[in-house]
Design a protein around this motif. Structure first.
Motif, PDB file in Angstrom:
ATOM      1  N   VAL A 348      33.980  46.937  44.049  1.00 16.53           N
ATOM      2  CA  VAL A 348      35.427  47.121  44.173  1.00 16.53           C
ATOM      3  C   VAL A 348      35.978  46.236  45.292  1.00 16.53           C
ATOM      4  O   VAL A 348      37.015  45.584  45.148  1.00 16.53           O
ATOM      5  N   VAL A 349      35.272  46.178  46.415  1.00  8.54           N
ATOM      6  CA  VAL A 349      35.700  45.347  47.546  1.00  8.54           C
ATOM      7  C   VAL A 349      35.774  43.874  47.132  1.00  8.54           C
ATOM      8  O   VAL A 349      36.710  43.160  47.475  1.00  8.54           O
ATOM      9  N   CYS A 350      34.761  43.429  46.351  1.00  5.25           N
ATOM     10  CA  CYS A 350      34.697  42.025  45.959  1.00  5.25           C
ATOM     11  C   CYS A 350      35.575  41.693  44.748  1.00  5.25           C
ATOM     12  O   CYS A 350      35.699  40.518  44.385  1.00  5.25           O
ATOM     13  N   GLY A 351      36.153  42.714  44.122  1.00  4.15           N
ATOM     14  CA  GLY A 351      37.041  42.466  42.995  1.00  4.15           C
ATOM     15  C   GLY A 351      36.354  42.434  41.650  1.00  4.15           C
ATOM     16  O   GLY A 351      36.996  42.163  40.635  1.00  4.15           O
ATOM     17  N   PHE A 352      35.044  42.736  41.598  1.00  2.13           N
ATOM     18  CA  PHE A 352      34.344  42.767  40.311  1.00  2.13           C
ATOM     19  C   PHE A 352      34.794  43.976  39.492  1.00  2.13           C
ATOM     20  O   PHE A 352      34.702  43.968  38.267  1.00  2.13           O
ATOM     21  N   GLU A 353      35.211  45.025  40.191  1.00  2.00           N
ATOM     22  CA  GLU A 353      35.789  46.200  39.553  1.00  2.00           C
ATOM     23  C   GLU A 353      37.115  46.500  40.255  1.00  2.00           C
ATOM     24  O   GLU A 353      37.293  46.140  41.426  1.00  2.00           O
ATOM     25  N   LYS A 354      38.028  47.162  39.558  1.00  2.00           N
ATOM     26  CA  LYS A 354      39.354  47.465  40.104  1.00  2.00           C
ATOM     27  C   LYS A 354      39.510  48.971  40.240  1.00  2.00           C
ATOM     28  O   LYS A 354      39.373  49.709  39.257  1.00  2.00           O
ATOM     29  N   GLN A 355      39.779  49.427  41.464  1.00  2.00           N
ATOM     30  CA  GLN A 355      39.947  50.868  41.679  1.00  2.00           C
ATOM     31  C   GLN A 355      41.171  51.402  40.937  1.00  2.00           C
ATOM     32  O   GLN A 355      42.163  50.687  40.766  1.00  2.00           O
ATOM     33  N   GLN A 356      41.096  52.665  40.511  1.00  2.00           N
ATOM     34  CA  GLN A 356      42.246  53.288  39.851  1.00  2.00           C
ATOM     35  C   GLN A 356      43.250  53.845  40.869  1.00  2.00           C
ATOM     36  O   GLN A 356      44.448  53.882  40.602  1.00  2.00           O
ATOM     37  N   LEU A 357      42.727  54.259  42.019  1.00  2.00           N
ATOM     38  CA  LEU A 357      43.577  54.810  43.073  1.00  2.00           C
ATOM     39  C   LEU A 357      43.159  54.233  44.413  1.00  2.00           C
ATOM     40  O   LEU A 357      42.025  53.804  44.602  1.00  2.00           O
ATOM     41  N   GLY A 358      44.069  54.256  45.372  1.00  2.00           N
ATOM     42  CA  GLY A 358      43.742  53.859  46.727  1.00  2.00           C
ATOM     43  C   GLY A 358      44.067  52.414  47.049  1.00  2.00           C
ATOM     44  O   GLY A 358      44.450  51.622  46.182  1.00  2.00           O
ATOM     45  N   THR A 359      43.903  52.083  48.345  1.00  2.00           N
ATOM     46  CA  THR A 359      44.285  50.764  48.851  1.00  2.00           C
ATOM     47  C   THR A 359      43.160  50.130  49.647  1.00  2.00           C
ATOM     48  O   THR A 359      42.503  50.802  50.456  1.00  2.00           O
ATOM     49  N   LEU A 360      42.944  48.841  49.419  1.00  8.28           N
ATOM     50  CA  LEU A 360      42.022  48.043  50.219  1.00  8.28           C
ATOM     51  C   LEU A 360      42.823  46.997  50.985  1.00  8.28           C
ATOM     52  O   LEU A 360      43.615  46.266  50.388  1.00  8.28           O
ATOM     53  N   THR A 361      42.619  46.934  52.290  1.00  3.14           N
ATOM     54  CA  THR A 361      43.294  45.905  53.085  1.00  3.14           C
ATOM     55  C   THR A 361      42.263  45.076  53.835  1.00  3.14           C
ATOM     56  O   THR A 361      41.225  45.590  54.265  1.00  3.14           O
ATOM     57  N   PHE A 362      42.534  43.787  53.969  1.00  3.88           N
ATOM     58  CA  PHE A 362      41.674  42.868  54.711  1.00  3.88           C
ATOM     59  C   PHE A 362      42.545  42.175  55.750  1.00  3.88           C
ATOM     60  O   PHE A 362      43.525  41.520  55.392  1.00  3.88           O
ATOM     61  N   GLN A 363      42.210  42.365  57.024  1.00  2.00           N
ATOM     62  CA  GLN A 363      43.018  41.861  58.135  1.00  2.00           C
ATOM     63  C   GLN A 363      44.479  42.294  57.978  1.00  2.00           C
ATOM     64  O   GLN A 363      45.407  41.521  58.216  1.00  2.00           O
ATOM     65  N   GLY A 364      44.653  43.537  57.553  1.00  4.42           N
ATOM     66  CA  GLY A 364      45.983  44.128  57.429  1.00  4.42           C
ATOM     67  C   GLY A 364      46.731  43.786  56.164  1.00  4.42           C
ATOM     68  O   GLY A 364      47.829  44.312  55.927  1.00  4.42           O
TER      69      GLY A 364
END
Length: 569
Positions: A348-364
């Motif tokens: 999910v972090v690398c984008g191979f899968e897409k989360q259904q809920l929630g937020t990922l932030t990188f350097q804000g």
């Protein structure tokens, strides 16, 4: 007096493609019903020794042998690989490479089908051996749908069904979570006792194998046997450290405390270890003389996961309300049982899968609109199975592939590739084909190919699986240097030693949830967390209890800090 079931006499072997012999003057006798552990650094010849015993040499790997090798009083030079397979069964390190059937039952039955055994007898034998290894409830499942521990049981059943007298296990603990590895050793021990088979185990994780007794440890280096002795005798010497093998942690701690290790204290296992009151006092004095380390300072968040939820198309709910913050320059371990959600979170972090809920932030910055390439520019990912990453036939080209995709000039690529190959212990093989490498060496190629791209964060799924202690240390010390220069390193691992020694913090997954977020020492001295996440308590915890030290987590942390001082000054 018993005759040896396996006997090497002044045995040597040289591959056709190599200029020097891999095995030299091997003299080894293994007796019926013995359980032998063969250990040694990568390239020492232990896998070649195994291939000589199971017939892959010379039938799959041609070369010239000298001396004599006999199995059940029959010289192997006069036997076909089929005849050897009726005496010797092998469970490979790369389990996926061993499966043939579409279902577990078909796979177990393969040898019986080849022997033209009748249907009813075949079904009876498959059910019986499946019960022995504890896989009877999965006979209709596809091998690909099983966990690592279950796959290993299927492989065991597939060789046991042939009723062979000798069982070889090539790194049986690779890629298994700690508790599953512990169960695997228990199953091997039980099978050996129930069937009377001769068992030979090749493994780097010596302390984990010694969870159950072995008769002898055979230590190899540079194609020769340097020590062949009972565990209590061998562990009372410094021969392991001298030959690049990590000794059990409890023995290292005892030595730090000034305790002399002798065969009389039965050091083969923390369960058998016997210490005098004076020895226990030395351990307590060493512990109380240590100072508490500095508290970890709060860092600046690099990656933040907030309420991440993910379900696969088949309905499997893999991630449930995941909340994690990973700091810039942190070295973090993610641990937990097989199927707990660790690898899914990385995907999910690398984008191979897409989360259904929630937020990922990188350097804000919210990553929801980042492409896989944009994520890969920031986050490097090294998969657990190297065969799923490698796309080029030659090692140099594989490591250079990402740089060439980014149109980096060839004049810059060559020194960069050579630098990371040296770091990963692969420089001598830079002109080799990938196909000539072992599973562990392929793993290092994939790590090198990602390191060459200079990511801000690197996620490694089982970075040290299949590595001996020297290469394990080289890779981890390099990752530690990267971390020291501000690069964030995240390790998904089943290796509790690695977690203890290198990770500043550990996040524990179980059932798709985060159940702990703490120091490694605190986690590995918490029985509740250990049980829920299929971890294994460190032997340092047991040593502290044996010596009457109540603050087990502090004792473990002191050991970690002392190790860092000893290794890195």
């Amino acid at each position: 007096m018993k005759e040896p079931i396996i006997k090497f006499e002044d045995f040597g072997f040289q591959y056709d493609a190599q200029a020097e012999p891999t095995l030299k003057n091997i003299n080894l006798e293994i007796y019926p019903g013995e359980k032998i552990l063969i250990a040694g650094p990568s390239g020492c010849g232990k896998s070649t020794l195994t291939h000589c015993m199971n017939g892959l040499i010379p039938f799959a790997y041609p070369g010239e042998s000298t001396g004599k090798l006999s199995i059940q009083n029959k010289e192997t030079k006069k036997l076909s690989i089929f005849e050897i397979s009726r005496m010797v069964g092998t469970v490979l390190q790369d389990l996926d490479g061993q499966f043939i059937g579409l279902t577990v039952a078909e796979d177990i039955a393969f040898a019986l089908e080849n022997a033209c055994v009748g249907q009813e007898d075949m079904k009876k034998a498959v059910r019986q051996v499946a019960r022995q290894v504890g896989i009877e409830g999965h006979l209709e499942h596809s091998p690909d749908a099983l966990s690592g521990g279950q796959k290993q049981r299927v492989s065991m059943a597939g060789v046991m069904v042939n009723e062979v007298g000798i069982l070889l296990f090539d790194e049986p603990l690779a890629n298994l979570d700690p508790a599953t590895g512990k169960k695997a050793i228990e199953i091997i021990d039980r099978i050996q006792k129930e069937t009377g088979a001769t068992v030979v185990i090749i493994e780097h994780r010596l302390e984990d194998v010694l969870w159950r007794d072995v008769d002898r440890i055979v230590l190899m280096k540079d194609g020769r046997i340097v020590k062949d002795a009972p565990p209590d005798e061998l562990l009372s010497t410094d021969v392991l450290q001298e030959n690049g093998i990590r000794e059990p942690l409890y023995l290292t701690a005892l030595k730090y405390a000034g305790v002399k290790i002798t065969p009389e204290c039965r050091p083969r296992s923390i369960r058998s270890l016997t210490l005098t009151e004076e020895d226990q006092k030395k351990v307590r004095n060493w512990f109380h003389a240590r100072k508490r380390g500095k508290e970890k300072q709060e860092g600046k968040a690099l990656l933040t996961a907030d309420k991440i939820d993910f379900t696969y198309e088949n309905g499997f709910h893999a991630l449930k309300d995941i909340r994690i913050s990973i700091d810039e320059g942190e070295l973090l371990a993610i641990v937990g049982t097989n199927g707990a959600g660790k690898s899914t979170f990385s995907k999910v972090v690398c984008g191979f899968e897409k989360q259904q809920l929630g937020t990922l932030t990188f350097q804000g910055q919210d990553m929801k609109n980042y492409s896989i390439k944009e994520r890969a520019d920031r986050i490097g990912y090294v998969m657990q199975n190297p065969n799923q990453m490698i796309s080029k036939p030659m090692i140099f080209d594989e490591v250079a592939f990402g740089l060439r995709q980014r149109n980096v000039p060839e004049s810059e690529i060559t020194p960069k590739v050579e630098e990371v190959l040296k770091i990963c212990g692969l420089y001598p093989f830079r002109k080799w084909p990938v196909s000539a490498l072992s599973f562990g060496q392929k793993k290092r190629v994939t790590i090198a190919s990602i390191l060459a791209l200079d990511p801000q964060m690197i996620i490694l799924d089982e970075p040290t699986a299949g590595q001996d202690y020297r290469h394990y240390t080289e890779i981890m010390e390099f990752l530690n240097e990267l971390h020291g220069r501000g690069i964030t390193v995240v390790m998904i691992t089943h290796d509790m030693h690695l977690m203890l020694e290198y990770a500043q913090r550990a996040v524990v997954f179980s059932g798709g949830q985060v159940i702990a977020n703490d120091t490694s020492a605190n986690i590995l001295t918490n029985p509740e967390i250990i049980e829920r996440a299929n971890l294994k308590e460190t032997s340092l915890y047991d040593l502290s209890l044996l010596c009457g030290i109540e603050d087990s987590n502090v004792f473990v942390q002191h050991f970690i800090d002392y190790e860092k001082e000893e290794k890195r000054g």
